[in-house]
Design a protein around this motif. Structure first.
Motif: not given
Lengths: 351, 351, 351, 351
Positions: B12-17, B35-42, B46-47
C-alpha cells in the motif's frame, strides 16, 4: 462637549490601569473619582501627581463615592466578592456600571445583578469581557461569521496561561476567585461560546495538577488544569489554564471548522523585535494580560461610553456571564470530584 | 560488505514508501523481495522498472516470501489485522521483524508477539514508532532530559491531525484500525509517555464529533476527537485527533515543565518558502505524514539495521506498544461510552 | 543493476560529506575510491571503518586514482586552485565530472573546462551549484515560473551569512577563494540569474568592512560586504555576505515581482523545535551549509547519476558558472576599488 | 489642568489622523483648530460631527489660524513644500511646532528652520521622525545600547515598502516629495544613524527601476530602488524602498553587530490572527504606515506635549533631519546619475 463623569472603584493593579485607560484613551469620559478601602492604595492615590493634575477625588467609602456630585458611571475593579453588591448599589442610584468579570462566583447573586439591570433599562450595565474587544479576536469573529473562512466551526482550543508569579500576589488572591476554571478559563469559555454559536453544554471533565503552589491544595485548587466541554450538537471546546508559565502571558485560541482553522496568538510576542545571537533566534513574550489586552480595554471603555451617550445596548450582554460561569463551575466541579458533569439539552446541570 | 537481505510486506501507500526508503537511504539493507495479496499491487510491482533494476522479487504469498533464499528481515506494512500473525511467522523462522504499529488492536494477540520475541532473543523485533526517530522529537527529548531545559515536565499536548481525504481511502481503511484514538493518537500517546517519564495512567475521558464522515457512525467512530489522560503523580496529557483538516498534515506536540515549554511543529511548514501577495503572507503545509516523517523512517530503518548487524537492542522496546495501546483503547472506550475510564496505581484498568 | 563507479577527490569537510551522501543517499553510485594529498586525511581515510566496510580504495595521487579500474566518475571537492586541472584530466580520460563551484577563480581557466566539456559531449561535466537542488529554491522557482505567483520578478535580495568560525579554518582557506563575493556570494548571484530570467549585468557596486578578521586586509578581502548589481532591463539584485554571524548559517533569498514576493528561509531554523522559557521563545539555527543543504547535495548527486545513466543533459549548465563568476569578480573589484563596475549590453565588462 | 491648545494644519490622510490621535490619545492637548486650503477638506471638516462635538474651529487660512485665541502649538502635516514657511511663521509667533518630516527638500530652507528654532529657544520645534517613538524600534535601541545584546553594531538593512497604491494618490503626490530616497527612505536613514551611533557618510550608490508607474520617469524618479551607504569607520547601511508591494506596508530593519543581530518587523503582521485553510497557513499585513505606527504617533504627540509642558528638550533633535536629508539626496543623486556620491570625513559631499 460634556464628557461622562466616571469613577473607578478598586485601585489594585487593574483599577490603576483602568484610570490610566480612561485618562489617556477615552476622551468622552472624565475620571472624577476613585475609591479604595485599602489604606496603602488610598495614600498612593492621594499622593499621585497625575490624579491631582486631572482633578480626581479619592474616596475610602464606596457609598460616599457614589454620592459624588454629578457622577454618572462607575468602573468596578474590586475583588470579586463585592462586585455584585457594588453593582446593585450603583444601579439603584441610576449610575451606569462597567463591572470586571465575574459579577459573582455565586450564580444566584450574579443573577440578582442581571435582574436589577433588566428592571432599570436606562442604566447601562456591562460585565468586562475584555477579550471581546481585542482586535485579533474580533478579526477571528469576522473571518468566521462574515467571511465564512473556515466553514462551520466545531472545535475550540483556548488557553489562559499566566506567567508564574513569584511575589505571592496570586496565591493571596486565590482564596476568593472561585477556582482555576472560574478565574482563569472564564474568557476562554466565553470565546468558545462566541465562536461556536452559543452552544448548550452536554458534559465536561477536567484534570489538574499542583506544580508550584502546593498551598493551593487547601483552597481546593490547582495551578495547572485541562478540561473538555462537549456541547449538544457535536461541538467541543477544550481548555488549558496555567498559573506557572516560565515565558510570559500565553493566551491563545484556535477555532477549527469544517474548512479551516483560525488561530489567535498561538505564538505570543511582546513586540516586533527578534534577536539572533548564540542562543539562536528569539523574541520576548508579554509578561501580563495588560500588555496583551491594553488596546482591548481602551476599546471596551470607549464602546461602553458610546452605549451610554447614544443610549445603545451595551456590546456584551450581561447574561453571557451567567452562562459562562455555569460552565466554569462545572469544570471546577469535575476537576475536584473526578466525575463527568452532565447537562440536559436545556443546559441545566444534572449533577 | 554483505548487506542485510530484507523484504517489504504490503505494498500500500506505506509499503511502497518503505521500499523506497530501503533502496535510497539504507545502504546496509538490500531489498530482495516484496509481497502483497492485492492483485493490483502485485501487478504494479511486477511492472515496476525500478524494482526490476534493483532485482526485487515479487510474491503474492507471505509464507513463500518468508522462504526466499537468504532472507534475513521483513518490514511488515500490511493492514493491522495481520501484523501479529505475520510477525509470529517471521520470528518462528528466525527472520528479524520491523512491524508497523500497532502489533494488533487485540491486546492478547499483541502480547503474544512480545512473548515470542522474548523467547527468540536472537531475532530482532521492533514496532515502528517512527516519531521516535524524528530529529525534532529527538531534539525535544535531548532538551528535556540532557539539558534540563524545561525543569520537570508535567503536561503534554499532542495532536495528530490529517488532511481531509476526499478519495474515500481513509474510510475504507477505518473498519480495521481500532478507532480514532488507537489509530491516530497512538504516536501522541507514545510521545507523552516518553516525555513524561513513563507515567502510569489514572483516568481518562474523551469527546468526539462527526463533521465530514457520518458513515463512521456505523463503525462506532468519529472524525474529530479530544481526550485527556491523567497520570498518577500529577502528570497530564491531552490529545486532539482529526481526520478532516483543510490545510495539511498538522502534527504538533508541546511539553510543559516547571521551568519552560518545548514545542514541536506548532506551526507546520512544507519547506522554507513563504509567499507574500494580496492575501498576505503564507506558507504551505505538508499534505501527509510522509513529507513530515520521511527522514524519520530512514533513520528508523538504519537504526534497525544497526541493531541487527551489531546485535544491539532495538531502539524502541516492543513492550512500549502494549502500554500505548492500553491507553488508546481506554480513550476510545471513554469516547464511545461517555464515561471516565479509571486505572489503579499499577495501570490496570478498573472499568 | 550495475551502479556507477565513482571516486571522491579531496577529503576536507566537504569531501567527507560527499562520500557520506554517495554511500547513504545515492543507490545508483558505488564509491570505489577517494583521493587526498593531505597525509592526515589519507591516514583518516585508511583507518575509517566505514570506508573499509564499503570497499573504498584510498589514493594519495590523483592520476593513479583516475586509473582505478572501472572508474566512471569523479566528484571533485578539492581546493579551488586545482578544480580546473583535475576536471580537465578526468575529461581527457572520459571520466564524468561533478566539480564543486567554482571551476576556477581564473576565467580563462574556467572557460578551458567548459571548452573541454563541449569537445567531449559523451562526458558529463557539471559544476556543483547545490542550491539549484534545494527543495525550497525549486519550489520558489516553481511558484515564479509555473504558477506565476508573483507576476514578473524584478528584484532579488540574497544573503550568504556564515556562522563565525573561531577555529581559524576559514582564514587559512581564504587565501585561495577569490574574495568574499566570489566565494560567498556565488550561489546568491546564481540564484538571482535563475529567478530574474538570466539578465545581463549593467553596473555593480559594493562596500565591505572588517569586523572580526583584520588579517583579511592583507588578502585584500573583508569579512562582511554588501553589493548591488543592476541588470539591463530594469532588474536588480543585492547581496549581503558575512563570515561572522553569531547565530548560525543564515542564507536567505527574497524575490520580488510585480504582484508578490517569494521568500526562502528568511527566518532560518535548525528543526521544528521551539523552546519557551525565561528568555522568551526561541529556536536554534543550522550551524553550517551542510545541515541546510544536505538534502540538496543528495538530490544533486542523484540527478547527476541520472544524467550519466540515461545520457541526459546535466541539470545545471556548465556555462552558468562563468556568467556567475564574472559578476562575482566585478563585485569584488567594486568592493576593493570603490568604483562602479560597468558592463555593456552584451555583458562585457567595461572597466 | 489646562490642556495645551493645539491646531492641526493640513487635513489630508495624515492630518485627519493627527487630529484623531490628539483627541483620543493625548489628554494634555486640546485640539482647538484645524486648517486646510483644500475646499473639499474644509467642507469635510466643517461637516464633521466629531469636530463639532470637540469644539474644533476650521480655518482656510494658515495665518488666521495662527491668530486663533490661545493657540499654543501646531502640528504641521501639509505638503512638504510649505513645511518650512509654516514652521517659520509659527516660530515667529511663539507657537510650538511639531512638523512632519522633512522640514524641506531644500537643505538651505530646512536649515533656516533649524536656525529659527535655535534663536527662539522657548519655542519647541520638532520634526516628526515617528519611528523613533515606536515600541519595537525603542526596544531595539534598548537591546543595542543598554543590554549590549549584539556587541558593536556595524550593518543596518532597512526597508520602507509601501502597498501598491492603485488610486493614483501616490503619483499625484510624487511631484513634490524629493524622490524615492528622500520621501521613502528618510526614516530608514534616520534609523541607521541611530543604531550605528551617528556615523559620517563616506560614499553611496543606488539603483532603481520602474515597474508600475512609468509616469514617474518624467519626474526623475523610480518606484523601486536599493541603495548602499558606506560610512567612515567601517559601518554600512543599505536600503530597499518600494511603492509597489502586493502584500501590504512592509517596513523592516535589521541591525547586525559583532555578536548578534536585532530584527524589527522582518515578517510584518496585521494582528495576532493566522488562518489555516486549503492555501496553507497565512496572516494579513498592515495596509499602511498608520496601522503599523499608530501607537508611535500617539507617543510622539504625548512626548512633544511633555517637552512643552515641562520645558524639556524635544525628544528628537531638529538637526537630525538635516543630516538624514543630506544622505537621502545623495542616494537620489546616485540613483539618477549612476555615479558614486562621495563625502569627506566631515560629511561634506564631494560630488
Amino acid at each position: 462637549m460634556n464628557p461622562l463623569q466616571i469613577a473607578v472603584v478598586g485601585l489594585g493593579r487593574m483599577g490603576k490601569r483602568h484610570v490610566h485607560t480612561l485618562l489617556y484613551r477615552v476622551p468622552r469620559a472624565k475620571v472624577v473619582a476613585v475609591c479604595s478601602t485599602d489604606p496603602q492604595e488610598i495614600k498612593w492615590a492621594q499622593e499621585n501627581e497625575e490624579y491631582r493634575e486631572f482633578g480626581i477625588a479619592v474616596y475610602s467609602n464606596y457609598d460616599e463615592m457614589l454620592a459624588h456630585r454629578g457622577l454618572q458611571a462607575v468602573w468596578i475593579s474590586t475583588s470579586t466578592d463585592v462586585h455584585a453588591s457594588q453593582s446593585l448599589a450603583a444601579i439603584a442610584k441610576g449610575v451606569h456600571v462597567l463591572c470586571e468579570k465575574p459579577l459573582s462566583t455565586d450564580l444566584v447573586e450574579a443573577q440578582s445583578v442581571v435582574d436589577a439591570a433588566k428592571q432599570n433599562p436606562s442604566v447601562k450595565v456591562m460585565a468586562g469581557f475584555s477579550r471581546r474587544f481585542d482586535a485579533s479576536y474580533r478579526d477571528a469573529g469576522h473571518k468566521i461569521y462574515d467571511q465564512n473562512a473556515i466553514g462551520s466551526p466545531f472545535m475550540v482550543r483556548s488557553n489562559t496561561c499566566d506567567l508564574r508569579d513569584e511575589t505571592g500576589f496570586f496565591v493571596r488572591y486565590a482564596t476568593r476567585n472561585g477556582g482555576i476554571f472560574v478565574d482563569c478559563a472564564i474568557h476562554d469559555i466565553d470565546l468558545s461560546l462566541w465562536y461556536l454559536g452559543s452552544p448548550v453544554p452536554k458534559a465536561c471533565w477536567a484534570a489538574g495538577t499542583l506544580q508550584h503552589h502546593p498551598e493551593l491544595k487547601e483552597l481546593s485548587d490547582v495551578d495547572n488544569a485541562v478540561g473538555i466541554v462537549e456541547f449538544w450538537g457535536g461541538k467541543i471546546a477544550y481548555f488549558y489554564c496555567s498559573r506557572t508559565q516560565a515565558h510570559g502571558h500565553d493566551v491563545c485560541t484556535e477555532i477549527t471548522g469544517t474548512h479551516g482553522k483560525v488561530m489567535v496568538n498561538v505564538i505570543p510576542k511582546q513586540n516586533n523585535v527578534v534577536l539572533a545571537d548564540k542562543l539562536g533566534i528569539r523574541h520576548e513574550v508579554q509578561p501580563e494580560y495588560w500588555q496583551r489586552f491594553e488596546d482591548a480595554f481602551a476599546l471596551e471603555a470607549n464602546e461602553f461610553m458610546e452605549a451610554i451617550l447614544k443610549d445603545k445596548d451595551v456590546p456584551v450582554k450581561l447574561e453571557t456571564g451567567i452562562k459562562v460561569m455555569k460552565i466554569g463551575q462545572a469544570l471546577q466541579h469535575a476537576l475536584l470530584s473526578g466525575e463527568v458533569v452532565r447537562f440536559n439539552e436545556s443546559g441545566e446541570r444534572l449533577n
